[in-house]
Motif scaffolding. Structure first.
Motif, short mmCIF file in Angstrom:
data_model
loop_
_atom_site.label_atom_id
_atom_site.label_comp_id
_atom_site.label_asym_id
_atom_site.label_seq_id
_atom_site.Cartn_x
_atom_site.Cartn_y
_atom_site.Cartn_z
N LEU A 210 0.81 -1.55 -1.25
CA LEU A 210 1.06 -2.42 -0.11
C LEU A 210 0.11 -3.61 -0.16
CD1 LEU A 210 1.26 0.25 2.74
CD2 LEU A 210 3.19 -1.05 1.86
N VAL A 211 0.52 -4.72 0.46
CA VAL A 211 -0.36 -5.84 0.74
C VAL A 211 -0.28 -6.10 2.24
CG1 VAL A 211 -0.83 -8.28 0.37
CG2 VAL A 211 -0.08 -6.87 -1.54
N ILE A 212 -1.39 -5.92 2.95
CA ILE A 212 -1.43 -6.00 4.40
C ILE A 212 -2.48 -7.02 4.81
CG2 ILE A 212 -1.78 -4.75 6.56
CD1 ILE A 212 -0.97 -2.21 5.12
N GLU A 213 -2.04 -8.12 5.42
CA GLU A 213 -2.93 -9.15 5.93
C GLU A 213 -3.94 -9.61 4.88
OE1 GLU A 213 -4.68 -7.66 9.49
OE2 GLU A 213 -2.80 -7.65 10.61
N GLY A 214 -3.46 -9.79 3.66
CA GLY A 214 -4.31 -10.29 2.60
C GLY A 214 -5.10 -9.25 1.83
N TYR A 215 -5.01 -7.99 2.25
CA TYR A 215 -5.70 -6.91 1.56
C TYR A 215 -4.71 -6.13 0.70
CZ TYR A 215 -9.94 -7.59 4.31
OH TYR A 215 -11.07 -8.12 4.87
N SER A 216 -5.12 -5.89 -0.54
CA SER A 216 -4.29 -5.15 -1.48
C SER A 216 -4.65 -3.67 -1.43
CB SER A 216 -4.49 -5.69 -2.89
OG SER A 216 -3.90 -4.83 -3.85
N VAL A 217 -3.64 -2.81 -1.32
CA VAL A 217 -3.84 -1.36 -1.35
C VAL A 217 -2.96 -0.81 -2.47
CG1 VAL A 217 -3.76 0.81 -0.08
CG2 VAL A 217 -4.28 -1.31 1.13
N GLU A 218 -3.58 -0.50 -3.61
CA GLU A 218 -2.86 0.06 -4.75
C GLU A 218 -3.00 1.58 -4.74
OE1 GLU A 218 -3.64 -1.75 -8.52
OE2 GLU A 218 -4.29 -3.62 -7.60
N VAL A 219 -1.95 2.27 -5.12
CA VAL A 219 -1.95 3.74 -5.08
C VAL A 219 -1.40 4.28 -6.39
CG1 VAL A 219 -1.37 5.74 -3.67
CG2 VAL A 219 -1.27 3.44 -2.66
N TRP A 220 -2.06 5.29 -6.93
CA TRP A 220 -1.51 6.02 -8.07
C TRP A 220 -1.98 7.47 -8.00
CZ3 TRP A 220 -5.46 2.55 -8.37
CH2 TRP A 220 -6.67 2.99 -8.89
N ARG A 221 -1.36 8.29 -8.78
CA ARG A 221 -1.60 9.75 -8.71
C ARG A 221 -2.12 10.26 -10.05
NH1 ARG A 221 2.70 13.26 -5.68
NH2 ARG A 221 1.63 12.07 -4.06
N ASP A 222 -3.11 11.13 -9.97
CA ASP A 222 -3.62 11.83 -11.15
C ASP A 222 -3.72 13.31 -10.78
OD1 ASP A 222 -4.90 12.01 -13.82
OD2 ASP A 222 -6.61 12.66 -12.63
N GLY A 223 -2.81 14.12 -11.34
CA GLY A 223 -2.77 15.53 -10.97
C GLY A 223 -2.41 15.69 -9.50
N GLY A 224 -3.24 16.38 -8.75
CA GLY A 224 -2.98 16.59 -7.33
C GLY A 224 -3.74 15.63 -6.44
N THR A 225 -4.23 14.51 -6.99
CA THR A 225 -5.03 13.56 -6.21
C THR A 225 -4.37 12.18 -6.21
OG1 THR A 225 -7.07 14.73 -6.79
CG2 THR A 225 -7.29 12.49 -5.94
N ASP A 226 -4.27 11.57 -5.03
CA ASP A 226 -3.83 10.19 -4.90
C ASP A 226 -5.06 9.30 -4.79
OD1 ASP A 226 -1.17 10.78 -5.00
OD2 ASP A 226 -0.86 10.76 -2.83
N TYR A 227 -5.11 8.23 -5.60
CA TYR A 227 -6.22 7.27 -5.57
C TYR A 227 -5.73 5.99 -4.90
CZ TYR A 227 -8.77 10.38 -8.67
OH TYR A 227 -9.42 11.46 -9.20
N TRP A 228 -6.44 5.58 -3.84
CA TRP A 228 -6.09 4.39 -3.06
C TRP A 228 -7.19 3.35 -3.28
CZ3 TRP A 228 -1.95 4.49 0.75
CH2 TRP A 228 -1.29 5.72 0.83
#
Length: 257
Positions: A210-228
């Motif tokens: 997502l991009v919210i009010e100029g801030y980038s929030v990238e998400v990906w998954r490694d195993g059972g963990t989501d990294y934001w």
């Protein structure tokens, strides 16, 4: 080790938060650092004096009796009444309508939850920047940051050295997400900070970026963990692809506001 890190390590040792290896390393530090050993002894003495001299308050008998009465289950039986026929028909109609819209609700709910979480992560990221110190432990050495998390979480997050890719490690902190503590790694890119939050995966697939009010929030998954990964940096700079355990993700969607 900096004075700040020595204080954190000393407090962790006194509170029994270090594992066997960590405590052995701390004792070796005490043997070679007289001032640290003196501070450790002073804090231990202070704790013993407080335990001995401070008396724990005891609730008066009348208060304890009132609390016990409030907690006691009611013995009055409840008489079940048969629902009128028209109520049963209405309930059936509501159930049928709910089942018909359930798939739409589930699809919308996942998107709303992801956006709400992204808003929370951005707020925590801003709070860290405004405080002037966006980390609880400051270090560019992953061998310092990972053990710091290991004394506070049953499963410490992966700490990857990204300095060769232009994203040096700055430290780590602990945020509270949905009432639970979450580890946050802090990376730096030029004048920007990146907050990388590790959360247990809650959905079948990783959420969308997502991009919210100029801030980038990238998400990906490694195993059972989501990294934001939360930052002011454009996703085109691709911090995510620099992390060795990341996977390619689609371009983020925009949210106005």
């Amino acid at each position: 080790m900096s004075t700040g890190n020595e204080i954190l390590l000393t407090q962790a040792a006194i509170d029994g938060e270090l594992d066997a290896a960590g405590m052995l390393d701390f004792e070796n530090r005490l043997a070679g650092n007289a001032s640290l050993a003196a501070e450790y002894g002073r804090l231990k003495t202070l704790r013993e004096v407080m335990r001995r001299e401070l008396v724990k308050p005891v609730a008066p008998p009348a208060l304890r009796q009132r609390i016990a009465a409030m907690a006691a289950p009611s013995i009055a039986p409840r008489v079940a009444r048969a629902a009128p026929r028209w109520q049963a028909m209405a309930a059936s109609a509501i159930l049928a309508a709910g089942l018909g819209s359930a798939s739409t609700w589930l699809a919308l709910r996942a998107s709303v939850q992801d956006t709400n979480l992204a808003d929370t992560l951005i707020a925590d990221h801003k709070r860290g920047l405004l405080s002037g110190q966006p980390f609880d432990v400051a270090s560019s050495d992953r061998h310092t940051v990972k053990p710091w998390f290991a004394t506070r979480f049953a499963l410490a997050p992966k700490v990857v050295d990204l300095a060769p890719q232009g994203f040096p490690l700055a430290g780590g902190r602990i945020d509270v997400i949905a009432g639970a503590p979450a580890p946050v790694l802090i990376y730096r890119h030029n004048e920007h900070f990146i907050s990388l939050t590790a959360l247990p995966a809650q959905t079948a697939s990783a959420p969308q970026a997502l991009v919210i009010e100029g801030y980038s929030v990238e998400v990906w998954r490694d195993g059972g963990t989501d990294y934001w990964a939360t930052s002011r940096i454009s996703t085109r700079q691709n911090f995510q692809s620099s992390v060795s355990f990341s996977r390619p993700r689609p371009k983020p969607s925009e949210k106005n506001g």
